[in-house]
Design a protein around this motif. Sequence first.
Motif, PDB file in Angstrom:
ATOM      1  N   LEU A  13       0.839  -1.259   0.150  1.00 13.02           N
ATOM      2  CA  LEU A  13       0.034   0.109  -0.106  1.00 13.02           C
ATOM      3  C   LEU A  13       0.911   1.247  -0.184  1.00 13.02           C
ATOM      4  O   LEU A  13       0.687   2.268  -0.708  1.00 13.02           O
ATOM      5  CB  LEU A  13      -0.847   0.108   1.264  1.00 13.02           C
ATOM      6  N   VAL A  14       2.042   1.366   0.761  1.00  8.17           N
ATOM      7  CA  VAL A  14       2.718   2.623   0.836  1.00  8.17           C
ATOM      8  C   VAL A  14       3.482   2.612  -0.374  1.00  8.17           C
ATOM      9  O   VAL A  14       3.505   3.691  -1.012  1.00  8.17           O
ATOM     10  CB  VAL A  14       3.775   2.374   1.990  1.00  8.17           C
ATOM     11  N   THR A  15       3.966   1.695  -1.005  1.00  7.85           N
ATOM     12  CA  THR A  15       4.531   1.575  -2.514  1.00  7.85           C
ATOM     13  C   THR A  15       3.782   2.266  -3.456  1.00  7.85           C
ATOM     14  O   THR A  15       4.015   3.007  -4.209  1.00  7.85           O
ATOM     15  CB  THR A  15       5.088   0.182  -2.883  1.00  7.85           C
ATOM     16  N   ALA A  16       2.322   1.629  -3.461  1.00 13.39           N
ATOM     17  CA  ALA A  16       1.449   1.973  -4.400  1.00 13.39           C
ATOM     18  C   ALA A  16       1.067   3.453  -4.148  1.00 13.39           C
ATOM     19  O   ALA A  16       0.966   4.383  -5.166  1.00 13.39           O
ATOM     20  CB  ALA A  16       0.294   1.340  -4.295  1.00 13.39           C
ATOM     21  N   GLY A  17       1.091   4.056  -3.011  1.00 12.56           N
ATOM     22  CA  GLY A  17       0.880   5.403  -2.501  1.00 12.56           C
ATOM     23  C   GLY A  17       1.879   6.407  -3.138  1.00 12.56           C
ATOM     24  O   GLY A  17       1.538   7.369  -3.870  1.00 12.56           O
ATOM     25  N   VAL A  18       3.181   5.746  -3.025  1.00 10.60           N
ATOM     26  CA  VAL A  18       4.251   6.775  -3.302  1.00 10.60           C
ATOM     27  C   VAL A  18       4.317   6.714  -4.857  1.00 10.60           C
ATOM     28  O   VAL A  18       4.610   7.819  -5.424  1.00 10.60           O
ATOM     29  CB  VAL A  18       5.597   6.297  -2.787  1.00 10.60           C
ATOM     30  N   LYS A  24       1.493  11.618 -10.143  1.00  6.73           N
ATOM     31  CA  LYS A  24       0.392  12.756 -10.207  1.00  6.73           C
ATOM     32  C   LYS A  24       1.439  14.019 -10.282  1.00  6.73           C
ATOM     33  O   LYS A  24       0.930  14.979 -10.947  1.00  6.73           O
ATOM     34  CB  LYS A  24      -0.218  12.789  -8.986  1.00  6.73           C
ATOM     35  N   ASP A  25       2.427  13.879  -9.528  1.00  7.63           N
ATOM     36  CA  ASP A  25       3.345  15.125  -9.558  1.00  7.63           C
ATOM     37  C   ASP A  25       4.077  15.376 -10.871  1.00  7.63           C
ATOM     38  O   ASP A  25       4.073  16.408 -11.327  1.00  7.63           O
ATOM     39  CB  ASP A  25       4.302  15.228  -8.406  1.00  7.63           C
ATOM     40  N   ARG A  26       4.261  14.343 -11.453  1.00  6.95           N
ATOM     41  CA  ARG A  26       5.282  14.406 -12.934  1.00  6.95           C
ATOM     42  C   ARG A  26       4.022  14.904 -13.925  1.00  6.95           C
ATOM     43  O   ARG A  26       4.321  15.783 -14.691  1.00  6.95           O
ATOM     44  CB  ARG A  26       5.694  12.930 -13.334  1.00  6.95           C
ATOM     45  N   ASP A  27       2.830  14.484 -13.842  1.00  6.81           N
ATOM     46  CA  ASP A  27       1.902  14.709 -14.892  1.00  6.81           C
ATOM     47  C   ASP A  27       1.533  16.195 -14.398  1.00  6.81           C
ATOM     48  O   ASP A  27       1.169  17.149 -15.549  1.00  6.81           O
ATOM     49  CB  ASP A  27       0.430  13.888 -14.583  1.00  6.81           C
ATOM     50  N   ASP A  28       1.284  16.776 -13.161  1.00  8.58           N
ATOM     51  CA  ASP A  28       1.172  18.194 -12.970  1.00  8.58           C
ATOM     52  C   ASP A  28       2.315  19.062 -13.541  1.00  8.58           C
ATOM     53  O   ASP A  28       1.995  20.118 -14.055  1.00  8.58           O
ATOM     54  CB  ASP A  28       0.810  18.440 -11.423  1.00  8.58           C
ATOM     55  N   ALA A  29       3.411  18.484 -13.265  1.00  9.33           N
ATOM     56  CA  ALA A  29       4.569  19.257 -13.828  1.00  9.33           C
ATOM     57  C   ALA A  29       4.773  19.459 -15.524  1.00  9.33           C
ATOM     58  O   ALA A  29       5.226  20.338 -15.987  1.00  9.33           O
ATOM     59  CB  ALA A  29       6.081  18.779 -13.524  1.00  9.33           C
ATOM     60  N   GLU A  30       4.390  18.401 -15.919  1.00  5.95           N
ATOM     61  CA  GLU A  30       4.205  18.211 -17.523  1.00  5.95           C
ATOM     62  C   GLU A  30       3.213  18.994 -18.264  1.00  5.95           C
ATOM     63  O   GLU A  30       3.096  19.212 -19.240  1.00  5.95           O
ATOM     64  CB  GLU A  30       4.509  16.874 -18.123  1.00  5.95           C
ATOM     65  N   ALA A  31       2.028  19.147 -17.414  1.00  8.28           N
ATOM     66  CA  ALA A  31       0.798  19.789 -18.046  1.00  8.28           C
ATOM     67  C   ALA A  31       1.249  20.969 -18.526  1.00  8.28           C
ATOM     68  O   ALA A  31       1.958  22.001 -17.862  1.00  8.28           O
ATOM     69  CB  ALA A  31      -0.120  19.697 -16.995  1.00  8.28           C
TER      70      ALA A  31
END
Length: 66
Positions: A13-18, A24-31
């Motif tokens: 669960l922790v790995t999936a969350g990370v 999400k951060d990468r997608d936001d940065a590339e938007a």
Amino acid sequence: MEIALPLLFLAGLVTAGVVWRRRKDRDDAEAPHDDTLRAGSEPVDSPERAARRAEGKAAWMRPSGF
């Protein structure tokens, strides 16, 4: 052995969350991002409309200065 399964599940669960957060951060940065837009308002259509909108908000924007 009885504690290994819950720990393995928690680690998954922790790995999936990370992974989800980094994606999400990468997608936001590339938007695409338009720095000319103000947060929470619509873009201004023309320079004239922008001038009318800014009128009265600061003394230096007024022709008389008052």
